[in-house]
Motif scaffolding. Structure first.
Motif, short mmCIF file in Angstrom:
data_model
loop_
_atom_site.label_atom_id
_atom_site.label_comp_id
_atom_site.label_asym_id
_atom_site.label_seq_id
_atom_site.Cartn_x
_atom_site.Cartn_y
_atom_site.Cartn_z
N VAL A 235 -14.96 4.98 7.81
CA VAL A 235 -14.54 5.40 6.47
C VAL A 235 -13.48 6.50 6.58
O VAL A 235 -13.64 7.45 7.35
CB VAL A 235 -15.74 5.90 5.64
N TYR A 236 -12.42 6.33 5.81
CA TYR A 236 -11.32 7.30 5.75
C TYR A 236 -11.39 7.98 4.38
O TYR A 236 -11.26 7.32 3.35
CB TYR A 236 -10.01 6.55 5.94
N ILE A 237 -11.64 9.30 4.36
CA ILE A 237 -11.82 10.05 3.11
C ILE A 237 -10.50 10.72 2.72
O ILE A 237 -9.95 11.51 3.49
CB ILE A 237 -12.94 11.09 3.24
N THR A 238 -10.02 10.42 1.51
CA THR A 238 -8.70 10.91 1.06
C THR A 238 -8.76 11.56 -0.32
O THR A 238 -7.74 11.69 -0.98
CB THR A 238 -7.69 9.75 1.03
N THR A 239 -9.94 11.95 -0.75
CA THR A 239 -10.11 12.54 -2.08
C THR A 239 -9.72 14.03 -2.06
O THR A 239 -9.39 14.55 -0.99
CB THR A 239 -11.60 12.41 -2.51
N PRO A 240 -9.77 14.74 -3.19
CA PRO A 240 -9.53 16.20 -3.17
C PRO A 240 -10.51 16.92 -2.24
O PRO A 240 -11.65 16.50 -2.07
CB PRO A 240 -9.71 16.61 -4.63
N HIS A 241 -10.08 18.04 -1.66
CA HIS A 241 -10.83 18.78 -0.64
C HIS A 241 -12.26 19.11 -1.03
O HIS A 241 -13.15 19.08 -0.18
CB HIS A 241 -10.12 20.10 -0.31
N THR A 242 -12.47 19.48 -2.28
CA THR A 242 -13.80 19.95 -2.68
C THR A 242 -14.85 18.85 -2.64
O THR A 242 -16.05 19.14 -2.71
CB THR A 242 -13.75 20.56 -4.09
N SER A 243 -14.45 17.58 -2.51
CA SER A 243 -15.42 16.49 -2.44
C SER A 243 -15.65 15.99 -1.02
O SER A 243 -16.54 15.18 -0.78
CB SER A 243 -14.97 15.32 -3.32
N TYR A 244 -14.89 16.49 -0.05
CA TYR A 244 -15.01 16.01 1.33
C TYR A 244 -16.43 16.13 1.87
O TYR A 244 -16.97 15.19 2.44
CB TYR A 244 -14.07 16.79 2.26
N TYR A 245 -17.00 17.32 1.72
CA TYR A 245 -18.33 17.59 2.28
C TYR A 245 -19.35 16.58 1.77
O TYR A 245 -20.14 16.03 2.55
CB TYR A 245 -18.74 19.01 1.92
N ASP B 270 -4.99 26.04 -7.06
CA ASP B 270 -6.24 26.22 -7.79
C ASP B 270 -7.39 26.45 -6.81
O ASP B 270 -7.86 25.53 -6.15
CB ASP B 270 -6.50 24.97 -8.65
N LYS B 271 -7.85 27.69 -6.70
CA LYS B 271 -8.92 28.04 -5.76
C LYS B 271 -10.22 27.29 -6.06
O LYS B 271 -10.96 26.93 -5.15
CB LYS B 271 -9.18 29.55 -5.78
N SER B 272 -10.49 27.06 -7.34
CA SER B 272 -11.73 26.37 -7.71
C SER B 272 -11.72 24.90 -7.27
O SER B 272 -12.76 24.27 -7.19
CB SER B 272 -11.96 26.45 -9.22
N ARG B 273 -10.53 24.39 -6.97
CA ARG B 273 -10.42 22.99 -6.51
C ARG B 273 -10.04 22.93 -5.03
O ARG B 273 -9.47 21.98 -4.54
CB ARG B 273 -9.39 22.25 -7.36
N GLY B 274 -10.38 23.97 -4.31
CA GLY B 274 -10.18 23.97 -2.87
C GLY B 274 -8.83 24.45 -2.41
O GLY B 274 -8.54 24.42 -1.22
#
Length: 200
Positions: free
Chosen positions: A67-77, A166-170
Protein backbone atom coordinates in the motif's frame (compact mmCIF):
# COMPACT_ATOMS: atom_id res chain seq x y z
CA UNK A 1 3.03 -7.97 -12.26
CA UNK A 2 3.58 -6.18 -8.91
CA UNK A 3 0.24 -4.75 -7.76
CA UNK A 4 -0.02 -1.62 -5.62
CA UNK A 5 -2.92 -0.41 -3.50
CA UNK A 6 -3.12 3.37 -3.13
CA UNK A 7 -4.67 5.33 -0.27
CA UNK A 8 -5.52 8.81 -1.52
CA UNK A 9 -6.41 10.19 -4.94
CA UNK A 10 -4.66 13.57 -5.07
CA UNK A 11 -1.98 14.73 -7.51
CA UNK A 12 0.75 12.30 -6.37
CA UNK A 13 -0.86 8.96 -7.39
CA UNK A 14 -1.81 10.45 -10.77
CA UNK A 15 1.88 11.32 -11.34
CA UNK A 16 3.00 7.90 -10.07
CA UNK A 17 0.56 6.13 -12.40
CA UNK A 18 2.26 7.80 -15.39
CA UNK A 19 5.69 6.61 -14.21
CA UNK A 20 4.43 3.07 -13.62
CA UNK A 21 3.19 2.89 -17.21
CA UNK A 22 6.84 2.97 -18.30
CA UNK A 23 7.98 0.37 -15.77
CA UNK A 24 5.94 -2.52 -17.11
CA UNK A 25 6.00 -4.73 -13.98
CA UNK A 26 4.06 -2.40 -11.65
CA UNK A 27 0.37 -1.47 -11.58
CA UNK A 28 -2.02 0.44 -9.33
CA UNK A 29 -4.71 -2.18 -8.83
CA UNK A 30 -6.85 -0.78 -5.96
CA UNK A 31 -7.62 2.70 -4.64
CA UNK A 32 -9.17 3.94 -1.42
CA UNK A 33 -10.14 7.59 -1.17
CA UNK A 34 -12.76 9.66 0.61
CA UNK A 35 -13.02 11.79 -2.53
CA UNK A 36 -15.23 9.66 -4.76
CA UNK A 37 -14.84 11.89 -7.82
CA UNK A 38 -11.03 11.85 -7.98
CA UNK A 39 -10.89 8.18 -6.92
CA UNK A 40 -13.11 7.16 -9.83
CA UNK A 41 -11.02 9.28 -12.20
CA UNK A 42 -7.79 7.63 -10.99
CA UNK A 43 -9.45 4.20 -11.04
CA UNK A 44 -10.47 4.67 -14.67
CA UNK A 45 -6.97 5.86 -15.60
CA UNK A 46 -5.31 2.83 -13.94
CA UNK A 47 -8.07 0.29 -14.55
CA UNK A 48 -8.14 -0.23 -10.78
CA UNK A 49 -10.89 -1.17 -8.32
CA UNK A 50 -12.08 1.82 -6.27
CA UNK A 51 -13.16 1.75 -2.61
CA UNK A 52 -14.73 4.55 -0.59
CA UNK A 53 -14.48 2.62 2.67
CA UNK A 54 -11.12 1.75 4.28
CA UNK A 55 -12.41 -1.53 5.74
CA UNK A 56 -13.54 -2.73 2.29
CA UNK A 57 -10.17 -1.74 0.86
CA UNK A 58 -8.27 -3.69 3.55
CA UNK A 59 -10.61 -6.69 3.25
CA UNK A 60 -9.61 -6.89 -0.42
CA UNK A 61 -5.87 -6.96 0.27
CA UNK A 62 -5.55 -9.89 -2.13
CA UNK A 63 -5.71 -7.23 -4.87
CA UNK A 64 -2.30 -5.75 -3.96
CA UNK A 65 1.11 -6.60 -2.46
CA UNK A 66 1.85 -3.17 -0.99
CA UNK A 67 0.00 0.00 0.00
CA UNK A 68 1.23 3.46 -0.99
CA UNK A 69 -0.19 6.21 1.28
CA UNK A 70 -0.51 9.66 -0.35
CA UNK A 71 -3.11 11.44 1.81
CA UNK A 72 -2.48 14.59 3.93
CA UNK A 73 0.18 14.11 6.66
CA UNK A 74 -2.20 14.10 9.61
CA UNK A 75 -3.85 10.88 8.36
CA UNK A 76 -0.64 8.89 7.72
CA UNK A 77 -0.43 7.39 11.21
CA UNK A 78 -4.03 6.12 11.09
CA UNK A 79 -3.53 4.40 7.73
CA UNK A 80 -0.06 3.02 8.53
CA UNK A 81 -1.50 1.44 11.68
CA UNK A 82 -4.38 -0.19 9.78
CA UNK A 83 -2.02 -1.60 7.16
CA UNK A 84 0.57 -2.95 9.61
CA UNK A 85 -2.10 -4.58 11.78
CA UNK A 86 -3.26 -6.40 8.65
CA UNK A 87 0.31 -7.40 7.68
CA UNK A 88 0.35 -5.17 4.61
CA UNK A 89 3.72 -3.59 3.65
CA UNK A 90 3.54 0.22 3.51
CA UNK A 91 5.23 2.95 1.50
CA UNK A 92 4.23 6.40 2.75
CA UNK A 93 4.85 9.92 1.49
CA UNK A 94 6.99 12.36 3.47
CA UNK A 95 6.98 12.99 6.37
CA UNK A 96 6.10 9.52 7.61
CA UNK A 97 4.17 10.94 10.63
CA UNK A 98 3.81 14.30 12.39
CA UNK A 99 5.37 13.70 15.83
CA UNK A 100 7.77 11.48 17.78
CA UNK A 101 5.04 9.55 19.63
CA UNK A 102 3.58 8.42 16.31
CA UNK A 103 6.93 7.34 14.85
CA UNK A 104 7.77 5.40 18.02
CA UNK A 105 4.41 3.62 17.74
CA UNK A 106 5.02 2.85 14.06
CA UNK A 107 8.45 1.34 14.84
CA UNK A 108 6.96 -0.85 17.60
CA UNK A 109 4.02 -1.93 15.41
CA UNK A 110 6.33 -2.75 12.53
CA UNK A 111 8.27 -5.11 14.81
CA UNK A 112 5.16 -6.55 16.41
CA UNK A 113 3.43 -7.41 13.13
CA UNK A 114 6.71 -8.25 11.33
CA UNK A 115 5.75 -6.18 8.30
CA UNK A 116 7.49 -3.38 6.39
CA UNK A 117 7.14 0.39 6.39
CA UNK A 118 9.23 2.95 4.50
CA UNK A 119 9.18 6.57 3.37
CA UNK A 120 8.88 7.41 -0.33
CA UNK A 121 11.95 9.59 -0.92
CA UNK A 122 12.95 9.40 -4.57
CA UNK A 123 15.75 11.97 -4.21
CA UNK A 124 17.94 9.41 -2.42
CA UNK A 125 17.80 7.24 -5.55
CA UNK A 126 18.51 9.91 -8.15
CA UNK A 127 21.63 10.00 -10.33
CA UNK A 128 22.56 13.39 -8.89
CA UNK A 129 22.50 12.08 -5.32
CA UNK A 130 24.54 8.97 -6.20
CA UNK A 131 27.11 11.18 -7.95
CA UNK A 132 27.27 13.54 -4.96
CA UNK A 133 27.83 10.63 -2.56
CA UNK A 134 30.64 9.32 -4.76
CA UNK A 135 32.35 12.73 -5.01
CA UNK A 136 32.23 13.21 -1.21
CA UNK A 137 33.24 9.66 -0.23
CA UNK A 138 36.18 9.64 -2.69
CA UNK A 139 37.24 13.11 -1.48
CA UNK A 140 37.46 14.47 -5.01
CA UNK A 141 36.91 17.93 -3.52
CA UNK A 142 39.38 17.44 -0.71
CA UNK A 143 38.29 17.68 2.91
CA UNK A 144 34.94 19.45 3.20
CA UNK A 145 34.85 22.07 5.95
CA UNK A 146 31.35 23.44 5.47
CA UNK A 147 28.18 22.70 3.52
CA UNK A 148 24.94 24.62 3.10
CA UNK A 149 21.53 23.09 2.52
CA UNK A 150 18.59 25.31 1.67
CA UNK A 151 14.84 24.75 1.60
CA UNK A 152 12.28 27.50 1.28
CA UNK A 153 8.61 28.02 0.62
CA UNK A 154 7.33 31.33 -0.68
CA UNK A 155 4.49 32.66 1.46
CA UNK A 156 2.05 35.15 0.03
CA UNK A 157 -1.60 36.12 0.45
CA UNK A 158 -2.42 33.61 -2.28
CA UNK A 159 -1.36 30.81 0.09
CA UNK A 160 -3.15 32.21 3.13
CA UNK A 161 -5.42 29.18 3.59
CA UNK A 162 -3.09 26.65 2.00
CA UNK A 163 -2.44 23.53 4.12
CA UNK A 164 1.36 23.90 3.78
CA UNK A 165 1.17 26.66 6.40
CA UNK A 166 -1.56 25.10 8.55
CA UNK A 167 -0.10 23.57 11.74
CA UNK A 168 -3.39 21.87 12.59
CA UNK A 169 -3.14 19.96 9.30
CA UNK A 170 0.42 18.84 9.81
CA UNK A 171 2.18 21.83 8.31
CA UNK A 172 2.05 20.36 4.82
CA UNK A 173 5.24 20.59 2.77
CA UNK A 174 7.02 22.55 5.50
CA UNK A 175 7.67 19.26 7.34
CA UNK A 176 9.77 18.22 4.32
CA UNK A 177 12.48 20.56 5.65
CA UNK A 178 13.52 17.94 8.17
CA UNK A 179 13.22 15.12 5.65
CA UNK A 180 15.19 16.66 2.81
CA UNK A 181 17.84 18.65 4.64
CA UNK A 182 18.58 16.63 7.75
CA UNK A 183 18.23 13.19 6.14
CA UNK A 184 20.46 14.04 3.19
CA UNK A 185 23.09 15.57 5.49
CA UNK A 186 22.95 12.48 7.73
CA UNK A 187 23.39 10.09 4.78
CA UNK A 188 26.25 12.08 3.26
CA UNK A 189 28.19 12.83 6.44
CA UNK A 190 26.98 10.41 9.13
CA UNK A 191 25.52 11.05 12.57
CA UNK A 192 26.15 14.65 13.73
CA UNK A 193 28.12 15.40 16.88
CA UNK A 194 25.84 18.33 17.67
CA UNK A 195 22.66 19.91 16.29
CA UNK A 196 21.78 23.59 16.49
CA UNK A 197 18.59 24.97 14.98
CA UNK A 198 17.98 28.57 14.00
CA UNK A 199 14.92 30.07 12.34
CA UNK A 200 15.10 33.18 10.17
Amino acid sequence: MYKIGVIGSGAIPFKVSKILNYCGNFKISAIFSRNKKTALKLGKKCNAKVFNNIEDFINNKHLFSLVYITTPHTSYYEYIKICLMNHIPVLVEKPIVVDTKEINDVILMNKKYDTYVSVAMWTLHSDIFYSLKEVISNKHLGKLKETTFSFSVYKSKLFKNNRIFDKSRGGGALLDIGIYLITIAYILFGKPLDIKIGVS
